[in-house]
Write a protein that holds these residues in place. Structure first.
Motif, PDB file in Angstrom:
ATOM      1  N   ALA A   1      53.681  65.878  15.809  1.00  0.00           N
ATOM      2  CA  ALA A   1      54.916  66.107  16.551  1.00  0.00           C
ATOM      3  C   ALA A   1      55.696  64.807  16.529  1.00  0.00           C
ATOM      4  CB  ALA A   1      54.628  66.541  17.983  1.00  0.00           C
ATOM      5  N   MET A   2      56.999  64.911  16.754  1.00  0.00           N
ATOM      6  CA  MET A   2      57.851  63.722  16.848  1.00  0.00           C
ATOM      7  C   MET A   2      58.582  63.824  18.181  1.00  0.00           C
ATOM      8  SD  MET A   2      58.791  61.055  14.812  1.00  0.00           S
ATOM      9  CE  MET A   2      59.038  61.446  13.092  1.00  0.00           C
ATOM     10  N   ASP A   3      58.499  62.764  18.954  1.00  0.00           N
ATOM     11  CA  ASP A   3      59.180  62.745  20.243  1.00  0.00           C
ATOM     12  C   ASP A   3      59.934  61.436  20.375  1.00  0.00           C
ATOM     13  OD1 ASP A   3      59.812  63.841  22.825  1.00  0.00           O
ATOM     14  OD2 ASP A   3      58.351  62.455  23.702  1.00  0.00           O
ATOM     15  N   LYS A   4      61.252  61.537  20.477  1.00  0.00           N
ATOM     16  CA  LYS A   4      62.116  60.363  20.604  1.00  0.00           C
ATOM     17  C   LYS A   4      61.873  59.366  19.479  1.00  0.00           C
ATOM     18  CE  LYS A   4      62.334  61.057  25.530  1.00  0.00           C
ATOM     19  NZ  LYS A   4      61.866  60.656  26.832  1.00  0.00           N
ATOM     20  N   GLY A   5      61.674  59.882  18.260  1.00  0.00           N
ATOM     21  CA  GLY A   5      61.486  59.039  17.081  1.00  0.00           C
ATOM     22  C   GLY A   5      60.088  58.472  16.920  1.00  0.00           C
ATOM     23  N   ILE A   6      59.176  58.798  17.806  1.00  0.00           N
ATOM     24  CA  ILE A   6      57.806  58.286  17.748  1.00  0.00           C
ATOM     25  C   ILE A   6      56.883  59.386  17.235  1.00  0.00           C
ATOM     26  CG2 ILE A   6      55.887  57.341  19.080  1.00  0.00           C
ATOM     27  CD1 ILE A   6      58.035  56.244  21.035  1.00  0.00           C
ATOM     28  N   PRO A   7      56.107  59.091  16.150  1.00  0.00           N
ATOM     29  CA  PRO A   7      55.202  60.105  15.610  1.00  0.00           C
ATOM     30  C   PRO A   7      53.921  60.216  16.435  1.00  0.00           C
ATOM     31  CG  PRO A   7      54.975  58.091  14.345  1.00  0.00           C
ATOM     32  CD  PRO A   7      56.067  57.849  15.362  1.00  0.00           C
ATOM     33  N   HIS A   8      53.425  61.437  16.549  1.00  0.00           N
ATOM     34  CA  HIS A   8      52.180  61.710  17.249  1.00  0.00           C
ATOM     35  C   HIS A   8      51.380  62.669  16.394  1.00  0.00           C
ATOM     36  CE1 HIS A   8      53.960  59.900  20.821  1.00  0.00           C
ATOM     37  NE2 HIS A   8      55.028  60.634  20.580  1.00  0.00           N
ATOM     38  N   GLY A   9      50.051  62.570  16.427  1.00  0.00           N
ATOM     39  CA  GLY A   9      49.240  63.488  15.641  1.00  0.00           C
ATOM     40  C   GLY A   9      47.783  63.420  16.008  1.00  0.00           C
ATOM     41  N   SER A  10      47.074  64.488  15.646  1.00  0.00           N
ATOM     42  CA  SER A  10      45.649  64.568  15.948  1.00  0.00           C
ATOM     43  C   SER A  10      44.957  65.469  14.932  1.00  0.00           C
ATOM     44  CB  SER A  10      45.461  65.145  17.357  1.00  0.00           C
ATOM     45  OG  SER A  10      44.101  65.142  17.716  1.00  0.00           O
ATOM     46  N   THR A  11      43.711  65.144  14.621  1.00  0.00           N
ATOM     47  CA  THR A  11      42.895  65.987  13.744  1.00  0.00           C
ATOM     48  C   THR A  11      42.526  67.266  14.495  1.00  0.00           C
ATOM     49  OG1 THR A  11      41.999  64.080  12.586  1.00  0.00           O
ATOM     50  CG2 THR A  11      40.733  66.125  12.436  1.00  0.00           C
ATOM     51  N   VAL A  12      42.732  68.403  13.816  1.00  0.00           N
ATOM     52  CA  VAL A  12      42.476  69.706  14.430  1.00  0.00           C
ATOM     53  C   VAL A  12      41.806  70.601  13.394  1.00  0.00           C
ATOM     54  CG1 VAL A  12      43.563  71.746  15.460  1.00  0.00           C
ATOM     55  CG2 VAL A  12      44.530  69.474  15.911  1.00  0.00           C
ATOM     56  N   SER A  13      40.685  71.217  13.778  1.00  0.00           N
ATOM     57  CA  SER A  13      40.036  72.153  12.865  1.00  0.00           C
ATOM     58  C   SER A  13      40.237  73.604  13.300  1.00  0.00           C
ATOM     59  CB  SER A  13      38.537  71.845  12.731  1.00  0.00           C
ATOM     60  OG  SER A  13      37.902  71.981  13.972  1.00  0.00           O
ATOM     61  N   SER A  14      40.936  73.806  14.390  1.00  0.00           N
ATOM     62  CA  SER A  14      41.263  75.153  14.827  1.00  0.00           C
ATOM     63  C   SER A  14      42.643  75.503  14.284  1.00  0.00           C
ATOM     64  CB  SER A  14      41.263  75.225  16.358  1.00  0.00           C
ATOM     65  OG  SER A  14      41.687  76.503  16.763  1.00  0.00           O
ATOM     66  N   PHE A  15      42.679  76.079  13.083  1.00  0.00           N
ATOM     67  CA  PHE A  15      43.934  76.412  12.416  1.00  0.00           C
ATOM     68  C   PHE A  15      43.720  77.675  11.600  1.00  0.00           C
ATOM     69  CE2 PHE A  15      46.482  76.167   8.476  1.00  0.00           C
ATOM     70  CZ  PHE A  15      47.736  76.288   9.037  1.00  0.00           C
ATOM     71  N   SER A  16      44.680  78.588  11.691  1.00  0.00           N
ATOM     72  CA  SER A  16      44.534  79.845  10.970  1.00  0.00           C
ATOM     73  C   SER A  16      45.886  80.496  10.728  1.00  0.00           C
ATOM     74  CB  SER A  16      43.658  80.792  11.794  1.00  0.00           C
ATOM     75  OG  SER A  16      43.472  82.004  11.114  1.00  0.00           O
TER      76      SER A  16
END
Length: 163
Positions: free
Chosen positions: A13-28
């Motif tokens: 996600a991007m919030d106010k120009g700052i990147p955020h992220g996380s490893t996720v294995s729950s995806f479908s």
């Protein structure tokens, strides 16, 4: 559930120009028409806060050689985007060299136990055809037959619109 293989992604996600992220294995995949995917994040996740606020998220589908990238985005390390090359794509952080990419608009967030299931409408997606990274039995790997298949690695981008 440890014995069930799951794709490995980095949700961003991007919030106010700052990147955020996380490893996720729950995806479908959820739906073809309209194109939708699901992912789940812990209720305490800071990434969840940013996605709920911005109503958008990116899904970086990691390739067979991206186990170290997956490790970098586990936990609450602040330097993760300094350790992994990335760029903005449709206003969201996209990791360089990933096997696949999806830009999603948040359609719905459904609480479930200690997680929240996010349903996203895919508005842009791309794939290189590279073998995906999977997680099973607490190990990273890939589907062995798929990894041995010859592939032409090109970026096939498809844009989706609501119909």
């Amino acid at each position: 559930m440890a014995g069930v293989c799951a794709p490995v992604t980095v949700v961003t996600a991007m919030d106010k120009g700052i990147p955020h992220g996380s490893t996720v294995s729950s995806f479908s995949s959820l739906s073809l028409r309209p194109p939708m995917v699901t992912t789940a994040l812990g209720r305490e996740s800071r990434l969840l806060e940013w996605i709920l606020r911005t109503r958008r998220f990116g899904v970086n589908v990691l390739g067979a050689g991206d186990a170290e990238v997956a490790r970098v985005f586990v936990g609450r390390r602040e330097e993760r985007f300094l350790r992994t090359p990335w760029h903005s794509d449709h206003g969201l952080p996209r990791l360089n060299g990933v096997a696949g990419w999806a830009v999603c608009e948040l359609e719905r967030a459904v609480p479930g136990g200690d997680h929240v299931l996010l349903m996203g409408l895919v508005v842009h997606a791309g794939s290189t055809g590279a073998a995906p990274l999977v997680y099973g039995n607490r190990e990273f790997g890939t589907h062995s037959e798929y990894a041995r298949m010859p592939r032409v690695l090109t970026d096939h981008i498809s844009a989706f619109t609501r119909r």
